[in-house]
Design a protein around this motif. Structure first.
Motif, PDB file in Angstrom:
ATOM      1  N   GLY A   1       0.786  -1.228   0.000  1.00 40.81           N
ATOM      2  CA  GLY A   1       0.000   0.000   0.000  1.00 40.81           C
ATOM      3  C   GLY A   1       0.814   1.272   0.000  1.00 40.81           C
ATOM      4  N   LYS A   2       2.098   1.197  -0.413  1.00 43.50           N
ATOM      5  CA  LYS A   2       2.954   2.391  -0.497  1.00 43.50           C
ATOM      6  C   LYS A   2       2.582   3.176  -1.753  1.00 43.50           C
ATOM      7  CE  LYS A   2       7.074   0.160   1.328  1.00 43.50           C
ATOM      8  NZ  LYS A   2       8.465  -0.130   1.002  1.00 43.50           N
ATOM      9  N   TRP A   3       2.763   4.477  -1.681  1.00 42.62           N
ATOM     10  CA  TRP A   3       2.527   5.316  -2.856  1.00 42.62           C
ATOM     11  C   TRP A   3       3.693   5.163  -3.824  1.00 42.62           C
ATOM     12  CZ3 TRP A   3      -2.109   6.905  -3.858  1.00 42.62           C
ATOM     13  CH2 TRP A   3      -3.003   7.153  -2.815  1.00 42.62           C
ATOM     14  N   ILE A   4       3.371   4.901  -5.083  1.00 44.82           N
ATOM     15  CA  ILE A   4       4.368   4.686  -6.133  1.00 44.82           C
ATOM     16  C   ILE A   4       3.869   5.311  -7.431  1.00 44.82           C
ATOM     17  CG2 ILE A   4       5.233   2.528  -5.127  1.00 44.82           C
ATOM     18  CD1 ILE A   4       3.530   1.042  -7.299  1.00 44.82           C
ATOM     19  N   LEU A   5       4.721   5.295  -8.436  1.00 42.99           N
ATOM     20  CA  LEU A   5       4.314   5.638  -9.798  1.00 42.99           C
ATOM     21  C   LEU A   5       3.912   4.346 -10.497  1.00 42.99           C
ATOM     22  CD1 LEU A   5       7.275   8.018 -10.664  1.00 42.99           C
ATOM     23  CD2 LEU A   5       4.914   8.695 -10.219  1.00 42.99           C
ATOM     24  N   PRO A   6       2.931   4.388 -11.405  1.00 45.17           N
ATOM     25  CA  PRO A   6       2.591   3.166 -12.149  1.00 45.17           C
ATOM     26  C   PRO A   6       3.823   2.629 -12.877  1.00 45.17           C
ATOM     27  CG  PRO A   6       0.942   4.858 -12.510  1.00 45.17           C
ATOM     28  CD  PRO A   6       2.079   5.506 -11.778  1.00 45.17           C
ATOM     29  N   LYS A   7       3.976   1.308 -12.858  1.00 44.86           N
ATOM     30  CA  LYS A   7       5.142   0.704 -13.517  1.00 44.86           C
ATOM     31  C   LYS A   7       4.835  -0.735 -13.895  1.00 44.86           C
ATOM     32  CE  LYS A   7       7.327  -0.297  -9.047  1.00 44.86           C
ATOM     33  NZ  LYS A   7       6.493  -1.377  -8.730  1.00 44.86           N
TER      34      LYS A   7
ATOM     35  N   LEU B   1      20.897   6.506 -17.402  1.00 44.44           N
ATOM     36  CA  LEU B   1      20.585   5.079 -17.328  1.00 44.44           C
ATOM     37  C   LEU B   1      21.642   4.262 -18.074  1.00 44.44           C
ATOM     38  CD1 LEU B   1      16.711   5.084 -17.872  1.00 44.44           C
ATOM     39  CD2 LEU B   1      17.943   4.686 -15.755  1.00 44.44           C
ATOM     40  N   ALA B   2      22.772   4.064 -17.437  1.00 49.99           N
ATOM     41  CA  ALA B   2      23.841   3.284 -18.056  1.00 49.99           C
ATOM     42  C   ALA B   2      23.469   1.806 -18.092  1.00 49.99           C
ATOM     43  CB  ALA B   2      25.140   3.490 -17.294  1.00 49.99           C
ATOM     44  N   ASP B   3      22.671   1.372 -17.150  1.00 54.51           N
ATOM     45  CA  ASP B   3      22.273  -0.026 -17.049  1.00 54.51           C
ATOM     46  C   ASP B   3      20.875  -0.197 -17.641  1.00 54.51           C
ATOM     47  OD1 ASP B   3      21.555  -2.597 -16.342  1.00 54.51           O
ATOM     48  OD2 ASP B   3      21.910  -2.337 -14.205  1.00 54.51           O
ATOM     49  N   PRO B   4      20.737  -0.929 -18.758  1.00 51.39           N
ATOM     50  CA  PRO B   4      19.422  -1.077 -19.388  1.00 51.39           C
ATOM     51  C   PRO B   4      18.406  -1.821 -18.526  1.00 51.39           C
ATOM     52  CG  PRO B   4      21.089  -2.372 -20.548  1.00 51.39           C
ATOM     53  CD  PRO B   4      21.800  -1.599 -19.478  1.00 51.39           C
ATOM     54  N   SER B   5      18.852  -2.495 -17.453  1.00 45.54           N
ATOM     55  CA  SER B   5      17.906  -3.183 -16.583  1.00 45.54           C
ATOM     56  C   SER B   5      17.243  -2.223 -15.593  1.00 45.54           C
ATOM     57  CB  SER B   5      18.607  -4.309 -15.814  1.00 45.54           C
ATOM     58  OG  SER B   5      19.510  -3.771 -14.870  1.00 45.54           O
ATOM     59  N   GLN B   6      17.738  -0.981 -15.518  1.00 42.52           N
ATOM     60  CA  GLN B   6      17.146   0.018 -14.633  1.00 42.52           C
ATOM     61  C   GLN B   6      15.754   0.404 -15.138  1.00 42.52           C
ATOM     62  OE1 GLN B   6      18.268   1.554 -11.821  1.00 42.52           O
ATOM     63  NE2 GLN B   6      20.039   0.226 -11.794  1.00 42.52           N
ATOM     64  N   ALA B   7      14.883   0.725 -14.209  1.00 42.96           N
ATOM     65  CA  ALA B   7      13.532   1.167 -14.563  1.00 42.96           C
ATOM     66  C   ALA B   7      13.604   2.447 -15.386  1.00 42.96           C
ATOM     67  CB  ALA B   7      12.721   1.401 -13.306  1.00 42.96           C
ATOM     68  N   GLN B   8      12.718   2.547 -16.349  1.00 41.47           N
ATOM     69  CA  GLN B   8      12.586   3.760 -17.136  1.00 41.47           C
ATOM     70  C   GLN B   8      11.223   4.353 -16.821  1.00 41.47           C
ATOM     71  OE1 GLN B   8      13.223   2.869 -21.243  1.00 41.47           O
ATOM     72  NE2 GLN B   8      15.312   2.191 -20.920  1.00 41.47           N
TER      73      GLN B   8
ATOM     74  N   LEU C   1       6.474   9.505  -1.615  1.00 42.81           N
ATOM     75  CA  LEU C   1       7.341   8.521  -2.270  1.00 42.81           C
ATOM     76  C   LEU C   1       8.507   8.163  -1.350  1.00 42.81           C
ATOM     77  CD1 LEU C   1       7.557   9.894  -5.922  1.00 42.81           C
ATOM     78  CD2 LEU C   1       6.300   7.881  -5.131  1.00 42.81           C
ATOM     79  N   ARG C   2       8.793   6.882  -1.230  1.00 42.44           N
ATOM     80  CA  ARG C   2       9.884   6.418  -0.365  1.00 42.44           C
ATOM     81  C   ARG C   2      11.084   5.910  -1.172  1.00 42.44           C
ATOM     82  NH1 ARG C   2       8.282   9.322   3.040  1.00 42.44           N
ATOM     83  NH2 ARG C   2       6.571   8.815   4.393  1.00 42.44           N
ATOM     84  N   ASP C   3      10.870   5.577  -2.418  1.00 46.34           N
ATOM     85  CA  ASP C   3      11.917   5.012  -3.257  1.00 46.34           C
ATOM     86  C   ASP C   3      12.812   6.136  -3.789  1.00 46.34           C
ATOM     87  OD1 ASP C   3      12.739   4.293  -6.283  1.00 46.34           O
ATOM     88  OD2 ASP C   3      12.678   2.460  -5.076  1.00 46.34           O
ATOM     89  N   ALA C   4      14.124   6.017  -3.564  1.00 46.97           N
ATOM     90  CA  ALA C   4      15.076   7.052  -3.979  1.00 46.97           C
ATOM     91  C   ALA C   4      15.067   7.259  -5.486  1.00 46.97           C
ATOM     92  CB  ALA C   4      16.481   6.702  -3.504  1.00 46.97           C
ATOM     93  N   GLY C   5      14.940   6.194  -6.257  1.00 45.04           N
ATOM     94  CA  GLY C   5      14.905   6.310  -7.716  1.00 45.04           C
ATOM     95  C   GLY C   5      13.680   7.064  -8.201  1.00 45.04           C
ATOM     96  N   LEU C   6      12.536   6.794  -7.597  1.00 46.35           N
ATOM     97  CA  LEU C   6      11.315   7.508  -7.967  1.00 46.35           C
ATOM     98  C   LEU C   6      11.410   8.983  -7.594  1.00 46.35           C
ATOM     99  CD1 LEU C   6       8.506   4.957  -6.998  1.00 46.35           C
ATOM    100  CD2 LEU C   6       9.507   5.382  -9.246  1.00 46.35           C
ATOM    101  N   LEU C   7      12.025   9.263  -6.448  1.00 53.65           N
ATOM    102  CA  LEU C   7      12.210  10.658  -6.042  1.00 53.65           C
ATOM    103  C   LEU C   7      13.124  11.404  -7.008  1.00 53.65           C
ATOM    104  CD1 LEU C   7      12.465  10.240  -2.184  1.00 53.65           C
ATOM    105  CD2 LEU C   7      10.782  11.624  -3.407  1.00 53.65           C
ATOM    106  N   ARG C   8      14.216  10.738  -7.450  1.00 56.87           N
ATOM    107  CA  ARG C   8      15.122  11.361  -8.438  1.00 56.87           C
ATOM    108  C   ARG C   8      14.382  11.648  -9.735  1.00 56.87           C
ATOM    109  NH1 ARG C   8      18.742   7.769  -6.527  1.00 56.87           N
ATOM    110  NH2 ARG C   8      18.468   6.343  -8.272  1.00 56.87           N
ATOM    111  N   ALA C   9      13.577  10.693 -10.191  1.00 55.42           N
ATOM    112  CA  ALA C   9      12.834  10.877 -11.437  1.00 55.42           C
ATOM    113  C   ALA C   9      11.826  12.012 -11.306  1.00 55.42           C
ATOM    114  CB  ALA C   9      12.131   9.580 -11.825  1.00 55.42           C
TER     115      ALA C   9
END
Length: 133
Positions: free
Chosen positions: A17-23, A60-67, A100-108
């Motif tokens: 139940g955490k707030w996130i972006l759709p993915k 995004l140097a690593d293609p496995s990273q979320a876009q 948002l709690r995820d550092a990657g989502l916050l950066r985006a």
């Protein structure tokens, strides 16, 4: 976009139940942008125009990273596929950052905000005070 800035649509995750972006995960034969629009519909019940490029694409140097692809919402549906397992809500930028709690989502989200405000500043005519003669 509201008079005091834009709003961010967040959804809750299924398990915690955490707030996130759709993915979601890209399936064979799909582009990442197309998958982003599908996930926005399924998870948040919105349709719109997805950006051609992901946020933070150059880092995004690593293609496995979320876009993460911004979507200009044109339609918000009353019924959508995952409405029984997710909540959705619109938040101001500061409110979305706080949830948002995820550092990657916050950066985006920060990158997106910088892009939006840069575009607004570029489109706003500047006025100069007359120079004394």
């Amino acid at each position: 976009m509201t008079s005091d800035g834009f709003e961010v649509l967040l959804v809750t995750s299924r398990r915690k139940g955490k707030w996130i972006l759709p993915k979601g995960k890209i399936e064979a034969g799909e582009t990442a942008a197309h998958r982003a629009s599908i996930e926005a519909f399924e998870e948040a019940g919105v349709r719109g125009t997805v950006a051609a490029e992901p946020l933070l694409a150059s880092s995004l140097a690593d293609p496995s990273q979320a876009q993460i692809y911004p979507l200009a919402v044109l339609e918000e549906l009353e019924l959508w596929p995952e409405m029984g397992v997710r909540q959705r809500a619109w938040f101001s930028l500061p409110e979305a950052r706080a949830r948002l709690r995820d550092a990657g989502l916050l950066r985006a989200l920060t990158a997106f905000a910088a892009t939006v405000f840069e575009d607004v500043r570029a489109a706003t005519p500047t006025t100069r005070a007359p120079t004394p003669s």
